[in-house]
Structure formats: structure tokens, C-alpha cells
Motif scaffolding. Structure first.
Motif, PDB file in Angstrom:
ATOM      1  N   SER A 144       0.825  -1.197   0.000  1.00 19.34           N
ATOM      2  CA  SER A 144       0.000   0.000   0.000  1.00 19.34           C
ATOM      3  C   SER A 144       0.867   1.259   0.000  1.00 19.34           C
ATOM      4  O   SER A 144       1.827   1.370   0.769  1.00 19.34           O
ATOM      5  CB  SER A 144      -0.916  -0.003   1.227  1.00 19.34           C
ATOM      6  OG  SER A 144      -1.746   1.132   1.221  1.00 19.34           O
ATOM      7  N   GLY A 145       0.533   2.199  -0.883  1.00 13.29           N
ATOM      8  CA  GLY A 145       1.244   3.460  -0.967  1.00 13.29           C
ATOM      9  C   GLY A 145       2.463   3.450  -1.876  1.00 13.29           C
ATOM     10  O   GLY A 145       3.023   4.498  -2.152  1.00 13.29           O
ATOM     11  N   HIS A 146       2.879   2.271  -2.333  1.00  6.13           N
ATOM     12  CA  HIS A 146       4.032   2.184  -3.239  1.00  6.13           C
ATOM     13  C   HIS A 146       3.595   2.365  -4.685  1.00  6.13           C
ATOM     14  O   HIS A 146       2.591   1.804  -5.114  1.00  6.13           O
ATOM     15  CB  HIS A 146       4.712   0.813  -3.114  1.00  6.13           C
ATOM     16  CG  HIS A 146       5.688   0.717  -2.001  1.00  6.13           C
ATOM     17  ND1 HIS A 146       5.338   0.877  -0.678  1.00  6.13           N
ATOM     18  CD2 HIS A 146       7.020   0.463  -2.006  1.00  6.13           C
ATOM     19  CE1 HIS A 146       6.395   0.714   0.079  1.00  6.13           C
ATOM     20  NE2 HIS A 146       7.436   0.469  -0.699  1.00  6.13           N
ATOM     21  N   LYS A 147       4.348   3.139  -5.408  1.00  2.77           N
ATOM     22  CA  LYS A 147       4.137   3.261  -6.844  1.00  2.77           C
ATOM     23  C   LYS A 147       4.808   2.056  -7.501  1.00  2.77           C
ATOM     24  O   LYS A 147       5.716   1.459  -6.919  1.00  2.77           O
ATOM     25  CB  LYS A 147       4.702   4.577  -7.348  1.00  2.77           C
ATOM     26  CG  LYS A 147       3.930   5.775  -6.791  1.00  2.77           C
ATOM     27  CD  LYS A 147       4.332   7.056  -7.466  1.00  2.77           C
ATOM     28  CE  LYS A 147       3.458   8.210  -7.057  1.00  2.77           C
ATOM     29  NZ  LYS A 147       3.274   8.429  -5.647  1.00  2.77           N
ATOM     30  N   PRO A 148       4.388   1.649  -8.702  1.00  2.00           N
ATOM     31  CA  PRO A 148       4.920   0.433  -9.326  1.00  2.00           C
ATOM     32  C   PRO A 148       6.444   0.366  -9.390  1.00  2.00           C
ATOM     33  O   PRO A 148       7.033  -0.696  -9.234  1.00  2.00           O
ATOM     34  CB  PRO A 148       4.320   0.467 -10.731  1.00  2.00           C
ATOM     35  CG  PRO A 148       3.091   1.285 -10.607  1.00  2.00           C
ATOM     36  CD  PRO A 148       3.383   2.308  -9.541  1.00  2.00           C
ATOM     37  N   TRP A 149       7.116   1.488  -9.579  1.00  2.00           N
ATOM     38  CA  TRP A 149       8.573   1.504  -9.736  1.00  2.00           C
ATOM     39  C   TRP A 149       9.319   1.581  -8.401  1.00  2.00           C
ATOM     40  O   TRP A 149      10.529   1.538  -8.363  1.00  2.00           O
ATOM     41  CB  TRP A 149       8.999   2.665 -10.636  1.00  2.00           C
ATOM     42  CG  TRP A 149       8.488   3.997 -10.168  1.00  2.00           C
ATOM     43  CD1 TRP A 149       9.088   4.849  -9.281  1.00  2.00           C
ATOM     44  CD2 TRP A 149       7.276   4.628 -10.549  1.00  2.00           C
ATOM     45  NE1 TRP A 149       8.317   5.967  -9.088  1.00  2.00           N
ATOM     46  CE2 TRP A 149       7.184   5.860  -9.863  1.00  2.00           C
ATOM     47  CE3 TRP A 149       6.228   4.281 -11.406  1.00  2.00           C
ATOM     48  CZ2 TRP A 149       6.114   6.733 -10.003  1.00  2.00           C
ATOM     49  CZ3 TRP A 149       5.162   5.141 -11.545  1.00  2.00           C
ATOM     50  CH2 TRP A 149       5.112   6.359 -10.854  1.00  2.00           C
TER      51      TRP A 149
END
Length: 150
Positions: free
Chosen positions: A50-55
Motif C-alpha cells: 500500500s502506498g508504493h508506486k509500481p517503480w
């Protein structure tokens, strides 16, 4: 995937990270071992944070998969494989039950290769080949191979 997620997967940050992971994985699918142009390679997130962008994921949380293996990981294979537009390429007699259908996982002796312009190549058994081709071309080819072997 909603519009916001789709937008994130088009950003240069993701495209660069995707490229990096594919290169680190040797530019092959880590499950089936196939590579481009035979298949389309994608990068799969092994888990979502949660909260992480794909990269923003660590390397160990990402893996290179072909489009088919990626769809199987998400249990959406039936929605991913086109149901028409397949072209019959060839059939090979493996000499025993050494092959496994990429769709139904049935072991087979005769490996049928099909191609779809939007999907790539696939290796399947006779029944799945006939279904995707909407004809009996694979069955006919197997009979021909059996006759040639005699």
C-alpha cells in the motif's frame, strides 16, 4: 486495472524500472524460459504494498514473466488469450508425453505451435489448438505425423 493505475504504468519511471528488471532477469520469462519476440515480456509484482508506486518496489519483489504466465499468476488466463485470430504454425512429435499445454496443462506428445499477432506464440495440445483455431487442423496434422512415422 483502473484509470489511475493505468496512468502509473505509462510513466517513464515505471517504463525504465520495467526495462531494468527484464534485463536483470536475462530478458526471459522466469517461469517458462521464453523470450521476445516469441512472447511479450511483462514485469509482475510478487506482492503489493500500500502506498508504493509500481517503480518503488525492490528488485526481489519484481519478476519478469511472459504475458501468458503473468495472466496465470493473476488467474485471468481465460480473459487474456484471444479466442480467435490464431494462425497454425507447426506441429512437432516429441516422441512421448514430454510436453505440457500452456492452456490446460495436459501432457502431450504432439506439440502444436500457434501464433496470434496481438499475443505471440503459444505451445498447446491438440484439443486446445483445435478450439483456438475453430477447426480440426491440429487433429489432421497429428494423423499425418502418425502416418509418416509408419
Amino acid at each position: 486495472m483502473d484509470r489511475q493505475q493505468l496512468y502509473l504504468y505509462r510513466k517513464p519511471s515505471w517504463l525504465e524500472r520495467r526495462k531494468q528488471i527484464i534485463q536483470l532477469d536475462g530478458e526471459i520469462c522466469c517461469l517458462c524460459g521464453r523470450h521476445e519476440p516469441e512472447v511479450v515480456l511483462q514485469v509482475h509484482h510478487k506482492k503489493y504494498i500500500s502506498g508504493h508506486k509500481p517503480w518503488e518496489y525492490k528488485q526481489e519483489d519484481l519478476i519478469t514473466l511472459c504475458k501468458g504466465c503473468h495472466a496465470r499468476e493473476h488467474n485471468i488466463i481465460s480473459n487474456t488469450i484471444p479466442q480467435d485470430g490464431w494462425i497454425y504454425v507447426d506441429c512437432e512429435d516429441l516422441g512421448g508425453l514430454y510436453g505440457k499445454c500452456e492452456i490446460c496443462k495436459t501432457e502431450f506428445r504432439h506439440e502444436h505451435y500457434l501464433y496470434h499477432p496481438k499475443y505471440g506464440y503459444i505451445s498447446v495440445g491438440c484439443e486446445c489448438a483445435n478450439k483456438l483455431l475453430n477447426n480440426t487442423q491440429a487433429s489432421i496434422k497429428e494423423v499425418e505425423l502418425k502416418l509418416e512415422a509408419k
